[in-house]
Write a protein that holds these residues in place. Structure first.
Motif, mmCIF file in Angstrom:
data_model
loop_
_atom_site.group_PDB
_atom_site.id
_atom_site.type_symbol
_atom_site.label_atom_id
_atom_site.label_comp_id
_atom_site.label_asym_id
_atom_site.label_seq_id
_atom_site.Cartn_x
_atom_site.Cartn_y
_atom_site.Cartn_z
ATOM 1 N N PHE A 4 0.862 -1.172 0.000
ATOM 2 C CA PHE A 4 0.000 0.000 0.000
ATOM 3 C C PHE A 4 0.901 1.225 0.000
ATOM 4 N N HIS A 5 0.579 2.213 -0.838
ATOM 5 C CA HIS A 5 1.385 3.425 -0.958
ATOM 6 C C HIS A 5 0.557 4.651 -0.614
ATOM 7 N N ALA A 6 1.236 5.670 -0.096
ATOM 8 C CA ALA A 6 0.581 6.949 0.185
ATOM 9 C C ALA A 6 1.595 8.068 -0.020
ATOM 10 N N TYR A 7 1.089 9.218 -0.459
ATOM 11 C CA TYR A 7 1.926 10.409 -0.580
ATOM 12 C C TYR A 7 1.970 11.136 0.755
ATOM 13 N N LEU A 8 3.092 11.788 1.013
ATOM 14 C CA LEU A 8 3.251 12.649 2.180
ATOM 15 C C LEU A 8 3.931 13.919 1.695
ATOM 16 N N LYS A 9 3.237 15.056 1.815
ATOM 17 C CA LYS A 9 3.709 16.307 1.239
ATOM 18 C C LYS A 9 3.825 17.396 2.294
ATOM 19 N N ASN A 10 4.830 18.228 2.151
ATOM 20 C CA ASN A 10 4.993 19.395 3.009
ATOM 21 C C ASN A 10 3.819 20.340 2.762
ATOM 22 N N SER A 11 3.128 20.750 3.817
ATOM 23 C CA SER A 11 1.972 21.640 3.658
ATOM 24 C C SER A 11 2.360 23.111 3.602
ATOM 25 N N VAL A 12 3.641 23.418 3.795
ATOM 26 C CA VAL A 12 4.095 24.807 3.817
ATOM 27 C C VAL A 12 4.409 25.328 2.419
ATOM 28 N N ASP A 13 4.939 24.466 1.547
ATOM 29 C CA ASP A 13 5.219 24.876 0.174
ATOM 30 C C ASP A 13 4.989 23.697 -0.762
ATOM 31 N N ASP A 14 5.112 23.954 -2.042
ATOM 32 C CA ASP A 14 4.849 22.905 -3.024
ATOM 33 C C ASP A 14 6.127 22.357 -3.639
ATOM 34 N N ALA A 15 7.255 22.707 -3.064
ATOM 35 C CA ALA A 15 8.510 22.344 -3.706
ATOM 36 C C ALA A 15 9.306 21.277 -2.965
ATOM 37 N N THR A 16 9.250 21.270 -1.655
ATOM 38 C CA THR A 16 10.211 20.465 -0.905
ATOM 39 C C THR A 16 9.552 19.393 -0.046
ATOM 40 N N LEU A 17 10.377 18.492 0.405
ATOM 41 C CA LEU A 17 10.012 17.476 1.388
ATOM 42 C C LEU A 17 8.740 16.712 1.043
ATOM 43 N N ARG A 18 8.799 16.000 -0.078
ATOM 44 C CA ARG A 18 7.698 15.130 -0.493
ATOM 45 C C ARG A 18 8.179 13.687 -0.448
ATOM 46 N N TYR A 19 7.292 12.791 -0.038
ATOM 47 C CA TYR A 19 7.654 11.385 0.112
ATOM 48 C C TYR A 19 6.563 10.487 -0.456
ATOM 49 N N VAL A 20 6.956 9.266 -0.802
ATOM 50 C CA VAL A 20 6.011 8.171 -0.972
ATOM 51 C C VAL A 20 6.275 7.241 0.198
ATOM 52 N N MET A 21 5.219 6.915 0.925
ATOM 53 C CA MET A 21 5.337 5.959 2.018
ATOM 54 C C MET A 21 4.883 4.606 1.483
ATOM 55 N N THR A 22 5.687 3.586 1.694
ATOM 56 C CA THR A 22 5.353 2.236 1.254
ATOM 57 C C THR A 22 5.125 1.386 2.493
ATOM 58 N N PHE A 23 3.950 0.787 2.563
ATOM 59 C CA PHE A 23 3.569 -0.057 3.695
ATOM 60 C C PHE A 23 3.409 -1.494 3.212
ATOM 61 N N ALA A 24 3.641 -2.445 4.089
ATOM 62 C CA ALA A 24 3.470 -3.852 3.742
ATOM 63 C C ALA A 24 2.019 -4.166 3.390
ATOM 64 N N SER A 25 1.076 -3.392 3.948
ATOM 65 C CA SER A 25 -0.347 -3.604 3.667
ATOM 66 C C SER A 25 -1.130 -2.363 4.084
ATOM 67 N N ARG A 26 -2.388 -2.345 3.728
ATOM 68 C CA ARG A 26 -3.292 -1.267 4.137
ATOM 69 C C ARG A 26 -3.433 -1.241 5.661
ATOM 70 N N GLU A 27 -3.416 -2.409 6.273
ATOM 71 C CA GLU A 27 -3.530 -2.497 7.725
ATOM 72 C C GLU A 27 -2.329 -1.866 8.425
ATOM 73 N N VAL A 28 -1.139 -2.053 7.873
ATOM 74 C CA VAL A 28 0.058 -1.432 8.453
ATOM 75 C C VAL A 28 -0.043 0.087 8.338
ATOM 76 N N ALA A 29 -0.561 0.587 7.212
ATOM 77 C CA ALA A 29 -0.753 2.036 7.051
ATOM 78 C C ALA A 29 -1.712 2.565 8.113
ATOM 79 N N ASP A 30 -2.778 1.844 8.393
ATOM 80 C CA ASP A 30 -3.719 2.267 9.431
ATOM 81 C C ASP A 30 -3.077 2.243 10.815
ATOM 82 N N GLU A 31 -2.282 1.218 11.098
ATOM 83 C CA GLU A 31 -1.565 1.161 12.379
ATOM 84 C C GLU A 31 -0.658 2.376 12.528
#
Length: 113
Positions: A4-31
């Motif tokens: 399961f993947h999710a984006y994580l973005k800096n809320s202060v600007d649109d240029a820096t500190l962006r990530y893709v978080m990779t989880f073993a499953s949807r359940e791990v993302a919820d945990e």
């Protein structure tokens, strides 16, 4: 169990500190979300869940990348080997955005989308 993947973005600007978080499953993302969004987590005021596959964070001294080695490291052992962060290219340098596959899912926190 599938990745399961999710984006994580800096809320202060649109240029820096962006990530893709990779989880073993949807359940791990919820945990993970329950751990970072519940006191005494220091992330409760810095990470916001927009949707199941999109989160924002504020760029402050408690950086997201410190999750595994920072001040809140006592909560991280259950996630070692079950999730990781990948830094995305910086949009201010003209780099593109990596695309994660959208998944039609029920939002376990907010109900169906």
């Amino acid at each position: 169990m599938s990745l399961f993947h999710a984006y994580l973005k800096n809320s202060v600007d649109d240029a820096t500190l962006r990530y893709v978080m990779t989880f073993a499953s949807r359940e791990v993302a919820d945990e993970w979300w329950r751990i970072v969004s519940t006191p005494p987590s220091p992330y409760t005021k810095t990470i916001t869940r927009i949707s199941p596959q999109f989160y924002t964070h504020k760029n402050d001294p408690l950086l997201v990348c410190d999750f595994f080695c920072g001040r809140y490291h006592e909560a991280t052992p259950p996630f070692l080997g079950r999730m990781f962060f990948t830094t995305l290219n910086r949009s201010d340098l003209g780099d593109g955005l990596a695309i994660i596959p959208p998944i039609d899912i029920a939002d376990h926190v907010s109900g169906n989308w």
